[in-house]
Design an enzyme around this catalytic site. Structure first.
Site, PDB file in Angstrom:
ATOM      1  N   SER A 561      34.726  43.028  40.865  1.00  0.00           N
ATOM      2  CA  SER A 561      34.416  42.257  39.667  1.00  0.00           C
ATOM      3  C   SER A 561      33.440  43.063  38.801  1.00  0.00           C
ATOM      4  CB  SER A 561      33.858  40.891  40.057  1.00  0.00           C
ATOM      5  OG  SER A 561      33.887  40.010  38.971  1.00  0.00           O
ATOM      6  N   ASP A 642      44.962  37.192  39.234  1.00  0.00           N
ATOM      7  CA  ASP A 642      43.588  37.299  38.748  1.00  0.00           C
ATOM      8  C   ASP A 642      43.591  37.115  37.235  1.00  0.00           C
ATOM      9  OD1 ASP A 642      40.982  37.804  38.169  1.00  0.00           O
ATOM     10  OD2 ASP A 642      40.916  39.806  39.050  1.00  0.00           O
ATOM     11  N   HIS A 674      41.289  36.454  42.022  1.00  0.00           N
ATOM     12  CA  HIS A 674      40.144  37.355  41.935  1.00  0.00           C
ATOM     13  C   HIS A 674      39.637  37.734  43.329  1.00  0.00           C
ATOM     14  CE1 HIS A 674      37.276  39.299  39.339  1.00  0.00           C
ATOM     15  NE2 HIS A 674      36.235  38.676  39.837  1.00  0.00           N
TER      16      HIS A 674
END
Length: 715
Positions: A561, A642, A674
């Site tokens: 991320s 995602d 994600h």
């Protein structure tokens, strides 16, 4: 459901039993919890609902059924849980803890999937029942199994927020439902065999997706409180969620009153964690100030009388609005007599329990932290007390070496551990001495940065004193970016998994990290590749210069991320040449693409404006500006579902690396979001990640030599 291993591997971690937080019964003698295990031999998941005897620490299985979930206590010896049906229905099952003496029975059947169950015993002896369910625009529960299938898969939108996390949005929204469980002839049953939609006709939705659950609402003798997004504001642009109260006298009302909003002037951000007091008249909750900052500091608030929702008082309020307590309160628990609050908050890589008076005017000093076991608190509940002046807490914690620990915590004494799922890490071959912390000067030397360190379980300072043995550095960079590495268990990014390969793992909490005060956290705004990057440079230099057991010439770095963004940023900066290999999971290729995300308030805040009004702020920290410098071998991981960081971010990075003939690999999951959550996918993830960094750090070569030596010994 136990697992013992001499070496902690991805297979061991992913197949180890996963215990949910324990919940004590009214007398405080038993605790209820759910546990699941995955078998890579059978490729199946098994689930149990178990009951723990708190005094003896012995437990037994109450239910062993993959379709059973969300157990709650109805009485001292009776448990209700949900059982999903093949046609999308949900049955309420009641079972006695001494299951061999009585048969389970059905207390009601709902014609749709429900979740997030909460119950509350009312003064008349009946039990208020609340849950959530996906709801159609006409206010009815939605059952995907019975939905009429359309002839086309087209989706048409005319407003923002077309998808969220891993789902394309539809007209169906979450809603809270309530009902009454009555006892007749010794058995509980749902009155009139129905639940009532508390939010019908209100335009409100709760729990708030994608992560909202039972913490978004509470039941009290006066009715329901819940948090919901402001329907007048665009959810893609604003974070504002308000607290509402629905007065209910019997929980049998077929037409509930319209929700009443709790007013909090000056605070316009997320509301969370509403909890009724023991008397049922007061409500404590948290709320943020900014309506476009998802990681703003939550403020602790009190509604002195829920029947007068126009008044809410803030704890530790200051004239400048900053708030006097520089921490982020999360979950809230009232004391037995209602005079105190026990609140969890992050503090220096741990989640602790803080005690404070329950009246804002009495908070003349900052909260004090209770003694809890090593690690981080994930859940806390009151145990029954002989009198209201004594509070014993049943607490669930996790740590870097232990995936689940139940203990009894008292405000004035040391905690007493009741049950550890891994025997404090021993079942995995892990131990506390392998965990350490370091502190080093941050960028410019104006502040200190804290980091967790995890060494291999066979590491010994005494044996290593001759400095002959050196371990390659593995630097893990956390996401968020307003997040932190905690002394807590994870099955997605577990530092011990990397350490057991033969690395010294360093997990820094640089600028942007939570748990170290808002100045450090807020310092990342407009500085994505600035202060945090310089903190990481300082971290690398400090580790190499001060930890003789670390081999900085064989270092690797990994992140997901925002951590993935930082990997891509590092790739184009001088620090990138210090690492032998990089791993980027769901990272940002170009900050100019941030508006392909769903929660636009995130880039608006962190880049100090919109893409069209402040483009230069996005361009300043764009990793794609430095593609000509990319040269370090890199593994790219991304998933099709995602929607926070679309897969094109991963594809672009991989394509650049390949075109530049930089050693690179792409790992893609079509059915993950994600996070990589499915056990079989997670095992592949770990094998690919470890294989990549081990190849370039030299550990793979060491492992092969060790295997050859073992083969010679056998011969």
């Amino acid at each position: 459901m136990t697992l013992t291993a001499t070496k902690f591997t991805p297979e061991v971690m992913l197949s180890a039993p996963r215990r949910m937080p324990g919940v004590p019964n009214p007398s405080g003698k038993l605790a209820l919890y759910a546990v699941s295990t995955y078998s890579f031999q059978d490729h199946k998941k098994s689930s149990q609902i178990r009951v723990l005897d708190i005094e003896s620490a012995a437990s037994h299985a109450l239910v062993e059924d993959q379709s059973a979930s969300e157990p709650v206590w109805l009485s001292d010896e009776e448990v209700l849980y949900l059982k999903g049906g093949d046609n999308g229905t949900t049955t309420l099952i009641v079972r006695h803890v001494k299951s061999e003496e009585t048969e389970p029975y059905e207390a009601g059947c709902i014609k749709a999937p429900i979740s997030n169950v909460k119950v509350k015993k009312l003064p008349n002896g009946a039990i208020a029942f609340a849950c959530s369910a996906l709801t159609t625009p006409d206010g009815e529960m939605f059952n995907p199994k019975t939905e009429k299938k359309p002839h086309s898969t087209a989706k048409v939108y005319t407003s923002l927020f077309v998808r969220h996390w891993d789902t394309w949005n539809t007209e169906n929204t979450n809603s809270i439902y309530y009902g009454l469980l009555e006892q007749k002839d010794g058995k509980y049953s749902l009155r009139d065999h129905k639940l009532t939609n508390a939010l019908a006709g209100t335009q409100l939705s709760s729990p708030v997706p994608p992560f909202g659950g039972t913490g978004d609402f509470d039941i009290g003798p006066e009715g329901l409180v819940f948090v919901a997004k402001d329907p007048e504001l665009d959810p893609a642009i604003y974070t504002k969620t308000d607290l509402y109260f629905i007065p209910l006298k019997s929980f049998t009302e077929s037409s509930p009153p319209f929700p009443r909003i709790i007013k909090t002037p000056g605070l316009e951000g997320y509301s969370n964690s509403p909890v009724f007091s023991p008397c049922g008249r007061k409500v404590a909750f948290t709320r943020m100030r900014s309506n476009q900052y998802e990681s703003d500091k939550p403020r602790l608030l009190l509604v002195p009388d829920i029947r007068n929702p126009d008044k809410a008082e803030e704890f530790y309020a200051t004239a400048d609005g900053a708030g006097g307590w520089d921490s982020r309160p999360e979950s809230i628990l009232w004391s037995h007599d209602g005079s105190k609050l026990y609140v969890t908050a992050e503090h220096h890589a741990r989640t602790l329990i803080f005690e404070l008076p329950s009246t804002p005017s009495r908070t003349t000093s900052l909260p004090t932290a209770l003694q809890t076991p090593d690690g981080s608190v994930t859940s806390l509940h009151l145990l029954a007390a002989a009198d209201d002046s004594s509070d014993d807490l049943f607490v669930t914690t996790t740590s870097l070496i232990d995936n689940s620990c139940y203990s009894i915590v008292h405000p004035t004494s040391s905690p007493k551990i009741i049950s550890s799922a891994s025997k404090q890490g021993k079942s995995f071959g892990l131990s506390r001495p392998s965990i350490d912390t370091i502190t080093f000067p941050g960028a410019g030397g104006a502040y200190d940065v804290h980091a967790l360190v995890v060494r291999p379980s066979d590491f010994s300072k005494e044996k290593n004193s001759n400095k002959k043995k050196k371990y390659p550095l593995c630097m893990l960079i956390h996401g968020g970016p307003q997040g932190a590495w905690l002394d807590a268990w994870s099955t997605r990014w577990n530092p011990a998994v990397f350490a057991e390969q033969g690395y010294v793992v360093v997990c820094p909490n640089p600028t942007g990290s939570t748990g170290y005060g808002m100045a450090l956290q807020d310092g990342i705004r407009g500085e994505w590749g600035g202060r945090p990057y310089n903190d990481l440079v300082r971290c690398f230099e400090w580790v190499v210069g001060n930890m003789p057991e670390v081999d900085g010439s064989r270092a690797v770095a990994l992140g997901a991320s925002y951590g993935g963004y930082m990997i891509n940023w590092i790739q184009g900066q001088p620090l990138g040449r210090k690492f032998k290999a990089l791993v980027c999971h769901d990272g940002v290729f170009s900050t100019l693409n941030q508006w392909s995300s769903e929660e636009l308030f995130f880039p608006i805040h962190d880049f100090e404006g919109t893409l069209y009004d402040n483009r230069e702020a996005y361009e300043k920290w764009d990793p794609a500006r430095f593609l000509s410098e990319w040269a370090t071998p890199q593994l790219i991981i991304h998933s099709e579902l995602d929607y926070r960081l679309p897969i094109t971010e991963g594809l672009a990075a991989f394509n650049v690396l390949q075109a530049r003939t930089v050693p690179s690999k792409l790992l893609m999951f079509p059915d993950e979001n994600h996070w990589v959550l499915k056990p079989e996918n997670s095992l592949v993830w770990h094998r690919e990640v470890l294989g990549w960094i081990n190849k370039y750090s030299g550990i793979e070569h060491e492992q092969r030599l060790a295997e050859q030596v073992d083969e010679l010994r056998v011969e």
